[in-house]
Design a protein around this motif. Structure first.
Motif, PDB file in Angstrom:
ATOM      1  N   THR A 240      30.831   4.885 -27.929  1.00  0.00           N
ATOM      2  CA  THR A 240      30.385   5.156 -26.558  1.00  0.00           C
ATOM      3  C   THR A 240      31.181   6.282 -25.921  1.00  0.00           C
ATOM      4  O   THR A 240      30.687   6.957 -25.014  1.00  0.00           O
ATOM      5  N   LEU A 241      32.401   6.494 -26.409  1.00  0.00           N
ATOM      6  CA  LEU A 241      33.214   7.601 -25.898  1.00  0.00           C
ATOM      7  C   LEU A 241      32.946   8.907 -26.627  1.00  0.00           C
ATOM      8  O   LEU A 241      33.502   9.941 -26.265  1.00  0.00           O
ATOM      9  N   GLY A 242      32.139   8.840 -27.692  1.00  0.00           N
ATOM     10  CA  GLY A 242      31.804  10.053 -28.428  1.00  0.00           C
ATOM     11  C   GLY A 242      32.609  10.280 -29.687  1.00  0.00           C
ATOM     12  O   GLY A 242      32.537  11.369 -30.280  1.00  0.00           O
ATOM     13  N   CYS A 243      33.362   9.273 -30.133  1.00  0.00           N
ATOM     14  CA  CYS A 243      34.129   9.426 -31.373  1.00  0.00           C
ATOM     15  C   CYS A 243      33.185   9.531 -32.571  1.00  0.00           C
ATOM     16  O   CYS A 243      32.223   8.764 -32.680  1.00  0.00           O
ATOM     17  N   LYS A 244      33.481  10.444 -33.465  1.00  0.00           N
ATOM     18  CA  LYS A 244      32.691  10.578 -34.680  1.00  0.00           C
ATOM     19  C   LYS A 244      33.020   9.429 -35.637  1.00  0.00           C
ATOM     20  O   LYS A 244      34.178   9.040 -35.773  1.00  0.00           O
ATOM     21  N   MET A 245      31.979   8.912 -36.279  1.00  0.00           N
ATOM     22  CA  MET A 245      32.129   7.742 -37.136  1.00  0.00           C
ATOM     23  C   MET A 245      31.556   8.024 -38.522  1.00  0.00           C
ATOM     24  O   MET A 245      30.653   8.840 -38.683  1.00  0.00           O
ATOM     25  N   LYS A 246      32.095   7.326 -39.511  1.00  0.00           N
ATOM     26  CA  LYS A 246      31.492   7.331 -40.833  1.00  0.00           C
ATOM     27  C   LYS A 246      30.374   6.292 -40.879  1.00  0.00           C
ATOM     28  O   LYS A 246      30.292   5.415 -40.012  1.00  0.00           O
ATOM     29  N   GLU A 247      29.536   6.364 -41.909  1.00  0.00           N
ATOM     30  CA  GLU A 247      28.457   5.390 -42.045  1.00  0.00           C
ATOM     31  C   GLU A 247      29.001   3.978 -42.216  1.00  0.00           C
ATOM     32  O   GLU A 247      28.338   2.996 -41.879  1.00  0.00           O
ATOM     33  N   THR A 248      30.215   3.858 -42.726  1.00  0.00           N
ATOM     34  CA  THR A 248      30.841   2.550 -42.930  1.00  0.00           C
ATOM     35  C   THR A 248      31.316   1.915 -41.624  1.00  0.00           C
ATOM     36  O   THR A 248      31.733   0.753 -41.607  1.00  0.00           O
ATOM     37  N   GLY A 249      31.284   2.654 -40.516  1.00  0.00           N
ATOM     38  CA  GLY A 249      31.775   2.151 -39.246  1.00  0.00           C
ATOM     39  C   GLY A 249      33.197   2.544 -38.958  1.00  0.00           C
ATOM     40  O   GLY A 249      33.760   2.151 -37.927  1.00  0.00           O
ATOM     41  N   THR A 250      33.803   3.323 -39.854  1.00  0.00           N
ATOM     42  CA  THR A 250      35.180   3.775 -39.674  1.00  0.00           C
ATOM     43  C   THR A 250      35.219   4.981 -38.738  1.00  0.00           C
ATOM     44  O   THR A 250      34.401   5.888 -38.848  1.00  0.00           O
ATOM     45  N   VAL A 251      36.188   4.978 -37.820  1.00  0.00           N
ATOM     46  CA  VAL A 251      36.368   6.117 -36.927  1.00  0.00           C
ATOM     47  C   VAL A 251      37.003   7.269 -37.706  1.00  0.00           C
ATOM     48  O   VAL A 251      37.967   7.076 -38.450  1.00  0.00           O
ATOM     49  N   ILE A 252      36.483   8.459 -37.542  1.00  0.00           N
ATOM     50  CA  ILE A 252      37.025   9.634 -38.230  1.00  0.00           C
ATOM     51  C   ILE A 252      38.228  10.155 -37.444  1.00  0.00           C
ATOM     52  O   ILE A 252      38.130  10.445 -36.248  1.00  0.00           O
ATOM     53  N   VAL A 253      39.365  10.245 -38.120  1.00  0.00           N
ATOM     54  CA  VAL A 253      40.601  10.710 -37.486  1.00  0.00           C
ATOM     55  C   VAL A 253      41.275  11.752 -38.368  1.00  0.00           C
ATOM     56  O   VAL A 253      40.965  11.877 -39.559  1.00  0.00           O
ATOM     57  N   ASP A 254      42.247  12.482 -37.771  1.00  0.00           N
ATOM     58  CA  ASP A 254      43.037  13.397 -38.579  1.00  0.00           C
ATOM     59  C   ASP A 254      44.245  12.645 -39.137  1.00  0.00           C
ATOM     60  O   ASP A 254      44.338  11.417 -39.035  1.00  0.00           O
ATOM     61  N   ALA A 255      45.185  13.358 -39.722  1.00  0.00           N
ATOM     62  CA  ALA A 255      46.327  12.716 -40.379  1.00  0.00           C
ATOM     63  C   ALA A 255      47.223  11.960 -39.414  1.00  0.00           C
ATOM     64  O   ALA A 255      48.038  11.133 -39.840  1.00  0.00           O
ATOM     65  N   PHE A 256      47.076  12.202 -38.107  1.00  0.00           N
ATOM     66  CA  PHE A 256      47.927  11.558 -37.108  1.00  0.00           C
ATOM     67  C   PHE A 256      47.185  10.535 -36.260  1.00  0.00           C
ATOM     68  O   PHE A 256      47.713  10.043 -35.263  1.00  0.00           O
ATOM     69  N   GLY A 257      45.950  10.228 -36.646  1.00  0.00           N
ATOM     70  CA  GLY A 257      45.180   9.233 -35.911  1.00  0.00           C
ATOM     71  C   GLY A 257      44.362   9.778 -34.761  1.00  0.00           C
ATOM     72  O   GLY A 257      43.742   9.021 -34.010  1.00  0.00           O
ATOM     73  N   LYS A 258      44.320  11.109 -34.590  1.00  0.00           N
ATOM     74  CA  LYS A 258      43.536  11.701 -33.511  1.00  0.00           C
ATOM     75  C   LYS A 258      42.053  11.682 -33.858  1.00  0.00           C
ATOM     76  O   LYS A 258      41.653  12.051 -34.962  1.00  0.00           O
TER      77      LYS A 258
END
Length: 304
Positions: A240-258
């Motif tokens: 709902t905040l616009g975070c990009k997600m994988k099909e598995t439901g995992t939030v896509i982040v960089d190496a630091f959790g951003k």
């Protein structure tokens, strides 16, 4: 009730707790919002976590909270976050009980949740003698006759992994195996028994599996089961905040959790498919360090 804090952490598992510890020690005000229904509550013990091997999930959380309570800037809120609005530096989180928390940063440590188990009898043994991760529970079932419930491309990988703990295992695909001819031949080469009949039921006593019975009448005695769970995201709030997600439901982040949304982070099972408590905790710690660094940099630059 309204409060203003530096960081709101949604989720109180190993990731959220370790992030809270790091941020509390960094003298940041933190609200950890968690409704107290962790995915691993069905298990008796947590394994593979240095100094805490074999501890129950509830005791792990109790000790963690006890230690974090030494840092008064961290508060634990037994509640569920239901809405989040705002942008970096000005987020507003509302809970089911009507409380509002304003924060500069957000950390989603919401984990994953199990979808209903559609194998008759599997719920009765899940967390007692049926598990999803041999790294977490394989030692306890070493050298025992096991059933692996899995199909498709994951089957070969799962079979290889399980072979490190026992060579007495059978694969049940609970329907068409969805394998290539090459995969079938490789399993046959390694003498792995396979059955593609639907599972009629899992028979057990007091949570301990005794056999897997198939619809074709086959009965497979075993003392344990590993299976591929069906999972969904622990919360829809990141989306709902616009975070990009994988099909598995995992939030896509960089190496630091951003995440891709400024000021929003994710850690633990919500942000990785390496579902282990110690991995979740380490990712939570890393995200906490990065959040603190971002807050310090912003405060420094505001005075320039």
């Amino acid at each position: 009730m309204e409060q203003t804090v530096d960081v709101v952490i949604i989720g109180g598992g190993p990731a959220g707790l370790n992030a809270a510890l790091v941020l509390g020690r960094a003298r940041k005000s933190v609200a950890v919002i968690d409704e107290g229904r962790p995915r691993n509550r069905v298990t008796r013990e947590t394994h593979g976590f240095l100094t805490r091997d074999g501890i129950s999930p509830s005791e792990f959380r109790r000790i963690a909270k006890e230690q974090i309570n030494a840092y008064p800037a961290v508060q634990f809120v037994e509640d569920a976050a239901i809405t989040i609005t705002g942008t970096d530096g000005h987020f507003e989180t509302t809970t089911a009980q009507g409380a509002t928390y304003r924060s500069k940063k957000l950390l989603f440590a919401v984990g994953m949740k199990d979808l209903p188990l559609d194998v008759n009898g599997l719920t009765d043994v899940y967390g007692k003698s049926a598990f999803v991760c041999p790294y977490c529970d394989g030692w306890e079932l070493r050298d025992q006759p096991l059933v692996l419930i899995v199909k498709g491309a994951r089957a070969l990988h799962s079979a290889k992994m399980l072979s490190g703990w026992t060579n007495q295992y059978t694969i049940c695909t609970d329907g068409p195996d969805e394998w290539t001819d090459e995969e079938r031949e490789e399993l046959k080469l390694h003498n792995v028994p396979t059955y593609d009949s639907k599972i009629l039921r899992i028979e057990s006593s007091e949570g301990m599996v005794e056999r897997v019975v198939l619809e074709d009448g086959t009965s497979i005695p075993c003392t344990g089961i590993f299976f591929a769970p069906k999972l969904a995201a622990g919360s829809t709030l990141p989306q709902t905040l616009g975070c990009k997600m994988k099909e598995t439901g995992t939030v896509i982040v960089d190496a630091f959790g951003k995440t891709n949304v400024p000021g929003v982070y994710s850690a633990g099972d919500a942000a990785t498919e390496l579902y282990q408590a110690i991995t979740a905790a380490s990712l939570g710690a890393l995200a906490g360090v990065c959040i603190n660094g971002e807050l310090l940099t912003e405060a420094w630059n505001s005075k320039s």
